[in-house]
Design an enzyme around this catalytic site. Structure first.
Site, PDB file in Angstrom:
ATOM      1  N   TYR A   1      -0.641  -1.072   9.837  1.00  0.00           N
ATOM      2  CA  TYR A   1      -0.899  -1.378   8.429  1.00  0.00           C
ATOM      3  C   TYR A   1       0.345  -1.092   7.571  1.00  0.00           C
ATOM      4  CZ  TYR A   1      -3.517  -1.111   3.990  1.00  0.00           C
ATOM      5  OH  TYR A   1      -3.964  -1.294   2.712  1.00  0.00           O
TER       6      TYR A   1
ATOM      7  N   SER B   1       0.850  -1.187   0.000  1.00  0.00           N
ATOM      8  CA  SER B   1       0.000   0.000   0.000  1.00  0.00           C
ATOM      9  C   SER B   1       0.883   1.233   0.000  1.00  0.00           C
ATOM     10  CB  SER B   1      -0.864  -0.022   1.256  1.00  0.00           C
ATOM     11  OG  SER B   1      -1.395   1.253   1.483  1.00  0.00           O
TER      12      SER B   1
HETATM   13  P1  NAD Z   1     -12.126  -5.086   0.844  1.00  0.00           P
HETATM   14  O1  NAD Z   1     -12.432  -4.937   2.289  1.00  0.00           O
HETATM   15  O2  NAD Z   1     -13.190  -4.759  -0.117  1.00  0.00           O
HETATM   16  O3  NAD Z   1     -11.647  -6.552   0.568  1.00  0.00           O
HETATM   17  C1  NAD Z   1     -10.869  -7.292   1.443  1.00  0.00           C
HETATM   18  C2  NAD Z   1     -11.454  -8.660   1.587  1.00  0.00           C
HETATM   19  O4  NAD Z   1     -10.607  -9.450   2.409  1.00  0.00           O
HETATM   20  C3  NAD Z   1     -12.825  -8.654   2.263  1.00  0.00           C
HETATM   21  O5  NAD Z   1     -13.784  -9.266   1.435  1.00  0.00           O
HETATM   22  C4  NAD Z   1     -12.612  -9.428   3.530  1.00  0.00           C
HETATM   23  O6  NAD Z   1     -13.734 -10.217   3.909  1.00  0.00           O
HETATM   24  C5  NAD Z   1     -11.422 -10.280   3.212  1.00  0.00           C
HETATM   25  N1  NAD Z   1     -10.687 -10.696   4.413  1.00  0.00           N
HETATM   26  C6  NAD Z   1     -10.326  -9.933   5.445  1.00  0.00           C
HETATM   27  N2  NAD Z   1      -9.667 -10.669   6.364  1.00  0.00           N
HETATM   28  C7  NAD Z   1      -9.611 -11.917   5.879  1.00  0.00           C
HETATM   29  C8  NAD Z   1      -9.025 -13.115   6.363  1.00  0.00           C
HETATM   30  N3  NAD Z   1      -8.408 -13.144   7.546  1.00  0.00           N
HETATM   31  N4  NAD Z   1      -9.125 -14.216   5.630  1.00  0.00           N
HETATM   32  C9  NAD Z   1      -9.759 -14.197   4.424  1.00  0.00           C
HETATM   33  N5  NAD Z   1     -10.339 -13.086   3.937  1.00  0.00           N
HETATM   34  C10 NAD Z   1     -10.248 -11.960   4.648  1.00  0.00           C
HETATM   35  O7  NAD Z   1     -10.841  -4.207   0.568  1.00  0.00           O
HETATM   36  P2  NAD Z   1      -9.975  -3.910  -0.746  1.00  0.00           P
HETATM   37  O8  NAD Z   1      -9.801  -2.458  -0.841  1.00  0.00           O
HETATM   38  O9  NAD Z   1     -10.493  -4.633  -1.906  1.00  0.00           O
HETATM   39  O10 NAD Z   1      -8.549  -4.459  -0.312  1.00  0.00           O
HETATM   40  C11 NAD Z   1      -7.862  -5.506  -0.917  1.00  0.00           C
HETATM   41  C12 NAD Z   1      -6.396  -5.412  -0.562  1.00  0.00           C
HETATM   42  O11 NAD Z   1      -5.838  -4.266  -1.163  1.00  0.00           O
HETATM   43  C13 NAD Z   1      -6.100  -5.305   0.904  1.00  0.00           C
HETATM   44  O12 NAD Z   1      -4.935  -6.052   1.207  1.00  0.00           O
HETATM   45  C14 NAD Z   1      -5.817  -3.847   1.108  1.00  0.00           C
HETATM   46  O13 NAD Z   1      -4.990  -3.598   2.213  1.00  0.00           O
HETATM   47  C15 NAD Z   1      -5.117  -3.527  -0.185  1.00  0.00           C
HETATM   48  N6  NAD Z   1      -5.136  -2.123  -0.547  1.00  0.00           N
HETATM   49  C16 NAD Z   1      -6.262  -1.523  -0.974  1.00  0.00           C
HETATM   50  C17 NAD Z   1      -6.225  -0.192  -1.340  1.00  0.00           C
HETATM   51  C18 NAD Z   1      -7.427   0.473  -1.902  1.00  0.00           C
HETATM   52  O14 NAD Z   1      -7.305   1.611  -2.356  1.00  0.00           O
HETATM   53  N7  NAD Z   1      -8.584  -0.175  -1.893  1.00  0.00           N
HETATM   54  C19 NAD Z   1      -5.049   0.534  -1.248  1.00  0.00           C
HETATM   55  C20 NAD Z   1      -3.902  -0.088  -0.806  1.00  0.00           C
HETATM   56  C21 NAD Z   1      -3.963  -1.433  -0.481  1.00  0.00           C
END
Ligand code: NAD
Length: 875
Positions: free
Chosen positions: A654, A641
């Site tokens: 994080y 991230s």
């Molecule tokens: P999101 O919350 O929509 O999706 C994350 C998913 O992970 C959820 O469906 C959740 O149920 C699942 N999850 C959480 N803990 C879990 C576990 N222990 N075991 C199995 N599943 C689990 O969020 P997102 O934005 O789609 O994020 C996806 C990834 O991208 C994450 O790692 C997040 O840190 C990273 N990220 C996202 C952004 C962004 O802009 N959205 C930016 C930087 C990093």
């Protein structure tokens, strides 16, 4: 109930840009610019009314039982034969039974609607059960003429019957007049046209309303009982005016298709009707009218059965499958409006023996081969002995139709010596699915479109024309399946198994849908918990994504295991192996957030985030890595991230976890190298529940996960050769983030460590991000640290300026860094492409390289140390 039971359409793939007509002929006929919008459809050189009619009929027969047909009516004013039944040729090409009535309808623009009317009345009378009506026209005009602009080539077909009726026939009304807006004498190539204003005002504007009003009166209906009005009229404004005269809302009028293909003669009312049916809903009431020496108007009501009709190319498919040309000379040649020299090879005899054509009519016109009764092997042509070497049965062949069997290119060539109207002559071997091969001509494609394995379909086309005797020879050719070449070039994941954690929502879901749609078998892992990881979890998110992938035609299984334990990670990979037998791709995506400023960051919040992000990636990747090593293939994506790469207030847990994943990647890329396991990291930016209260609303609306997907999908592909890289991706922007090391400085010497004051004094040099390097691993970093910085003050840095790099400095640096020992005994050539002033292509050739003299045995005649002077170098 009697009516239309199916429909089909065909518009040639080639379209002529109308502006090209104006650009070439506007000097002579400037007024044609008034109708020079859009494009007109244009037959390939090997197409005519008959081949188009067969193509529309085949489209109409998709999903229909041809053996129940007892009539084929073919309408055109441009039949290739004046006395040989054209419908009979079409019936043979379509392999219809010989117990049918084949009839040609011609000599008026309303021949298409009249053929349809005759078929409907015949079925209504109980005389016949199913009649196929097909209409096509390829009308010729002189160059630089309004009609060259207005006309198009095309065909349509309607199947008429009493079962599974999609549009019920309610009645018709015809008016007939010897009104002659144009005519074509029986020996003439072109129509003779009367004044357009008169045609419009006395013809279209009066005769169509008369027929339609007559129809409505007869059926005791009003114009309010009509949802769609279908009639041709190439005068754009008059087309709408006719509706007004009828008292109909102009919105109800089917567009005249001027800009898409032009008016396709007798086919046009049926082509527009096919388009209306394509868009129709059950209950829609349609009036179709064909104009020409009067008018025939018919009334239909669309039924529920239309929703069950098998998918077909139809008008929309035909319009979408196009190649637009502005090559007006090609148009002139294809229409035989110019006669360029074809060479003496074109003079070879082309006479057709009618005896042979009769004997082999099924093979030549119907593309009928054989299929062995003993071993089921298909072959073309049909022969007395089965081609299967393990069978070899005699007289065992049943008729087998190849026209609708999918095929692929096995070999191909583009022959510039062979006679061709559209060189190079393209032909090759095609392999039919299920068996059977033939050498076929390829048409409707450029040579560059062809490739081995390209899916092809068969089309009925002109082979040669025997002009001397006025005979046209038809046979079957192969054309690329529309869109197949692009599909072949697509990055696919067939046979690959992908495990995506946290794939029940947000980014993970979007990755899963893309990989699933492109052939990967996907393990959709998601715990289904809350944003902060709390709660019991739910199977619903993963199940829903599996359903979505299956709806796209993909394969997926749902898994609800928590990634944050070692046992959980192992069970996810075991589940993948049990479900699909292998693991090729892992996307470590599962994530939660527990933001707090550092002092308030209690251990459980620190731990929870580490558990899911860092430990989760370790837990899943470790067993997957073992399976990938076995297969010699793996693609792993870590999710970092911007918070980790650059920092973000309130996200110490994080940020630490996310940056730790970069460390995990850095080492895993080394351990995976030998096994073709590529490990990369994505830093996404996307709207999801994790970012909904972080991103500004206007950015949130635009940052769809789908903008990140292509990068992650690429990193997971066989095509990706990158490993150990970090990519930022969001909203369509992509860049690489990297850990770079500056040139730094050496302070002190091996005997005397520098002092704290020395550090302070040299701070700018140590801290400068100049002369940066990206270092492959810890060894490279160590070597870089202890390699002395250049000492020669004369060695200028080859830094680029606005005027380009300093050329002399480039070669000075080469002289310093060239290792004569390593190159001893060989000649070395350096090639440089240097931009900017004084740059260009430089070749430095170094010969007579000998090892450096040992201090004990100085060599005689040792060459002088390398030194460069630019003017002496070759350019
Ligand atoms: P999101 O919350 O929509 O999706 C994350 C998913 O992970 C959820 O469906 C959740 O149920 C699942 N999850 C959480 N803990 C879990 C576990 N222990 N075991 C199995 N599943 C689990 O969020 P997102 O934005 O789609 O994020 C996806 C990834 O991208 C994450 O790692 C997040 O840190 C990273 N990220 C996202 C952004 C962004 O802009 N959205 C930016 C930087 C990093």
């Amino acid at each position: 109930m009697v009516g239309i039971t199916s429909y089909g359409a065909y518009i040639p793939r080639l379209r002529l840009d109308r502006m090209a007509i104006f650009q070439h002929m506007g000097w002579f006929a400037p007024a044609i610019v008034m109708v020079a919008q859009g494009e007109r459809s244009m037959c390939n050189w090997d197409e005519d009314a008959l081949t188009m009619a067969v193509a529309a009929a085949r489209d109409c027969l998709v999903g229909q039982n041809k053996s129940t047909l007892d009539g084929l009516y073919l309408a055109s004013t441009t039949f290739p034969f004046a006395d040989r039944q054209n419908a009979g040729i079409a019936a043979t090409a379509l392999n219809l039974t010989s117990s049918i009535l084949a009839a040609d309808f011609t000599a008026s623009q309303k021949a298409g609607t009249n053929a349809l009317l005759a078929a409907l009345e015949s079925v209504k009378s109980g005389d016949r059960r199913n009649i196929l009506v097909t209409a096509a026209d390829k009308r010729e005009t002189k160059p630089g003429y309004f009609y060259e602009m207005w006309f198009g080539d095309g065909a349509a077909a309607m199947l008429v019957g009493g079962e599974d009726v999609i549009a019920e026939y309610k009645g018709s009304h015809s008016v007939s007049y010897d009104f002659v807006p144009h005519y074509r004498g029986s020996e003439k190539q072109y129509d003779y046209m009367w004044e357009e204003r008169w045609t419009r005002d006395e013809g279209y504007a009066k005769i169509i309303p008369e027929a339609v009003n007559g129809l409505l009166d007869k059926l005791e209906l009003t114009i309010a009982d009509v949802d769609r009005l279908v009639y041709p009229c190439f005068f754009k404004a008059e087309h709408k005016n006719i509706a007004r005269k009828l008292g109909a809302d102009p919105e109800k009028v089917m567009g005249n298709m001027h800009e898409e293909c032009g008016e396709t003669g007798v086919a046009h009312p049926l082509l527009m009707l096919a388009r209306a049916l394509e868009e129709a809903r059950p209950g829609d009431r349609i009036v179709v009218a064909g104009f020409g020496q009067g008018c025939s108007a018919l009334y239909f009501v669309v039924t529920e059965a239309i929703e069950k009709l098998a998918p077909r190319s139809g008008v929309s498919g035909s319009l979408a499958n196009k190649e637009t040309t502005d090559n007006y000379a090609k148009w002139l040649k294809f229409r035989e409006l110019i006669d360029p020299e074809m060479g003496i090879r074109a003079e070879a005899p082309t006479q057709t023996a009618m005896t042979t054509l009769w004997r082999k009519r099924d093979m030549i016109l119907g593309l009928v081969g054989g299929k062995c009764r003993e071993c089921r092997t298909p072959q073309f042509p049909k022969m007395d002995i089965c081609v299967n070497p393990n069978c070899g049965a005699h007289h065992s062949q049943d008729d087998y139709e190849f026209a609708d069997v999918p095929a692929k290119v096995k070999t191909f060539t583009g022959d510039l010596l062979a006679v061709s109207v559209d060189p190079p002559h393209k032909y090759g071997m095609i392999q039919f699915a299920g068996g059977g091969r033939m050498m076929a001509d390829f048409t409707d494609c450029a040579f560059d479109d062809l490739k081995v394995g390209l899916p092809m379909q068969m089309v009925f086309r002109k082979r040669v024309a025997d002009k001397e005797r006025g005979f046209v020879n038809y046979f079957w050719k192969a054309v690329p399946v529309p869109g197949a070449a692009a599909e072949m070039d697509k990055i696919r994941y067939d046979g690959r198994v992908a495990v995506i954690t946290g794939a029940g929502a947000g980014l993970g879901r979007a990755y899963a849908l893309e990989l699933g749609a492109r052939g990967a078998q996907v393990v959709v892992n998601d715990l289904g918990g809350a944003r902060d990881g709390s709660g019991a979890g739910s199977a619903a998110p993963a199940d829903e994504v599996v359903r979505e992938i299956e709806a796209l035609g993909g394969r997926a299984v749902a898994n609800y295991v928590n990634v944050s334990t070692v046992a959980g990670g192992e069970s996810i990979i075991k589940f993948a192996l049990d479900s699909f037998g292998r693991v090729d791709i892992v996307i470590n995506n599962a994530g939660i957030l527990r933001d707090k400023s550092f002092v308030k960051m209690e251990p459980e919040n620190w731990r929870a985030v580490m558990d899911v992000h860092l430990d989760g990636a370790y837990n899943v990747t470790r067993p997957a890595f073992a399976a990938m090593k076995e297969n010699g293939f793996g693609r792993i994506v870590m999710t970092t991230s911007a918070a980790g790469l650059y920092g973000n207030f309130g996200q110490t847990n994080y940020s630490a976890a996310k940056m730790a994943l970069v460390g995990l990647m850095n080492t895993l890329k080394l351990e995976g190298k030998k096994y073709n396991i590529k490990v990369n990291t994505i830093a996404p930016l996307a709207a999801s529940r994790l970012t909904e209260d972080i991103m500004p609303p206007d950015i949130f609306d635009k940052a769809k996960p789908e903008f990140v997907v292509p990068m992650v999908a690429y990193l997971c592909s066989d095509e990706c050769t990158e490993s150990g890289a970090i990519f930022n991706a969001g909203m369509g922007y992509f860049n690489r983030a990297a850990i770079l090391t500056g040139a730094g400085a050496r302070i002190g010497d091996t005997e005397n460590p520098p002092t704290v004051e020395d550090i302070e004094a040299n701070w700018n040099a140590i801290n400068a991000i100049v002369g940066t390097k990206e270092l492959a691993d810890v060894n490279a970093a160590f070597m870089d640290l202890i390699t002395p910085a250049p000492e020669e003050p004369a060695a200028k840095e080859a830094t680029p300026t606005a005027a380009g790099p300093d050329i002399q400095a480039i070669f000075d640096n080469l002289a310093r860094t060239f290792k004569t020992d390593a190159a001893a005994g060989v000649n070395v050539v350096f090639q440089f492409e240097i931009p900017g002033k004084g740059g260009g292509e430089w070749n430095c050739i170094i010969t007579r390289i000998r090892p450096a003299p040992s201090p004990k045995e100085p060599m005689k005649n040792q060459p002088a140390p390398l030194k460069w002077r630019i003017p002496t170098l070759q350019t």
